[in-house]
Design a protein around this motif. Structure first.
Motif, PDB file in Angstrom:
ATOM      1  N   GLN A  86       0.771  -1.126   0.098  1.00 37.06           N
ATOM      2  CA  GLN A  86      -0.072  -0.078  -0.201  1.00 37.06           C
ATOM      3  C   GLN A  86       0.962   1.274  -0.001  1.00 37.06           C
ATOM      4  N   ARG A 106       1.208   6.752  -7.137  1.00 38.26           N
ATOM      5  CA  ARG A 106       0.504   7.670  -7.442  1.00 38.26           C
ATOM      6  C   ARG A 106       0.854   9.001  -7.112  1.00 38.26           C
ATOM      7  N   ARG A 107       1.911   9.077  -6.157  1.00 38.66           N
ATOM      8  CA  ARG A 107       2.306  10.644  -5.799  1.00 38.66           C
ATOM      9  C   ARG A 107       3.104  10.827  -6.914  1.00 38.66           C
ATOM     10  N   ASP A 131       2.236   1.372  -3.700  1.00 39.84           N
ATOM     11  CA  ASP A 131       1.128   1.995  -4.392  1.00 39.84           C
ATOM     12  C   ASP A 131       0.976   3.677  -4.286  1.00 39.84           C
ATOM     13  N   HIS A 132       1.084   4.102  -2.890  1.00 37.70           N
ATOM     14  CA  HIS A 132       0.702   5.441  -2.542  1.00 37.70           C
ATOM     15  C   HIS A 132       1.703   6.373  -3.215  1.00 37.70           C
ATOM     16  N   ARG A 133       3.165   5.836  -3.036  1.00 38.41           N
ATOM     17  CA  ARG A 133       4.303   6.499  -3.734  1.00 38.41           C
ATOM     18  C   ARG A 133       4.383   6.517  -5.059  1.00 38.41           C
TER      19      ARG A 133
END
Length: 232
Positions: free
Chosen positions: A114, A121-122, A117-119
């Motif tokens: 997770q 998207r960032r 995935d956040h990185r």
């Protein structure tokens, strides 16, 4: 109410968690079942194990379609799929409930996944909204410093950088795109530089013998295409 010929209710609890593979690659739930059931007259010694297998099979089918990212929702979905009041020739299921948790290794893996995935998207957001517009990089740097943190020389350097970016957006970026397309037909750096110089001469000719105002001639040795693929 229990009829005289009926067996009393039994409660079966799993002695150890059972694994339930999920729709998330590499992640399984640990399930602990609590089952209330009643043997029938034609039950056999291994009936209790058959009850466990019945419930676990139903949980497997439900969990295989569920993501491991939302544990409470997955637990509700599994419990909704478990049989209740089901009759078989050897037993009757009164109720069943599964308590789900993630193994420690799976929880750590999911947490890291997770975060990755956040990185991603960032980074995609920054590329789309910020670094494809390099003038915003200057504003981003200013925003991360308190007022008065920059010296006058630093502010002047940022202003020079902003002017350079504006100039590159207006003149050098389109020129670099055309030059890269021409450079694909040449095999060595020297010919690529000659192609760039030819473009510069054409630009001067179109502008009456000089480069357009605000355009700075690049330093020698900065022509190779790979150095111009990143925006200044």
């Amino acid at each position: 109410m229990r009829w005289p010929w009926q067996h009393p209710l039994r409660t079966t609890a799993c002695s150890r968690p059972r694994l339930l593979p999920t729709a998330t690659d590499g992640i399984s739930f640990e399930a602990v079942y609590t089952i209330v059931w009643r043997p029938r007259r034609r039950s056999y010694p291994s009936t209790e194990e058959a009850v466990r297998t019945h419930i676990h099979t139903a949980a497997l089918n439900a969990a295989a379609r569920l993501s491991a990212t939302d544990l409470p929702a997955a637990q509700d979905a599994v419990n909704a799929a478990l049989p209740h009041g089901c009759r078989t020739p050897h037993y009757r299921l009164v109720s069943a409930r599964a308590a789900l948790q993630l193994p420690v290794e799976a929880a750590d893996f999911l947490k890291q996944q997770q975060a990755d995935d956040h990185r991603i998207r960032r980074l995609r957001f920054l590329k789309t909204r910020l670094y494809d517009h390099p003038d915003l990089v200057v504003l981003d740097r200013l925003e991360h410093h308190s007022p008065g943190a920059f010296s006058d020389d630093h502010v002047a350097e940022l202003q020079r950088l902003a002017r350079l970016i504006t100039s590159c957006d207006r003149w050098w970026s389109p020129l670099m795109q055309q030059w890269e397309q021409l450079g694909h037909g040449f095999c060595d750096t020297e010919k690529q530089q000659q192609a760039m110089l030819a473009l510069l001469d054409s630009l001067k000719t179109l502008n009456g013998g000089s480069l357009p105002a605000g355009t700075t001639t690049p330093e020698p040795g900065t022509f190779p295409a790979q150095q111009w693929k990143a925006h200044p």
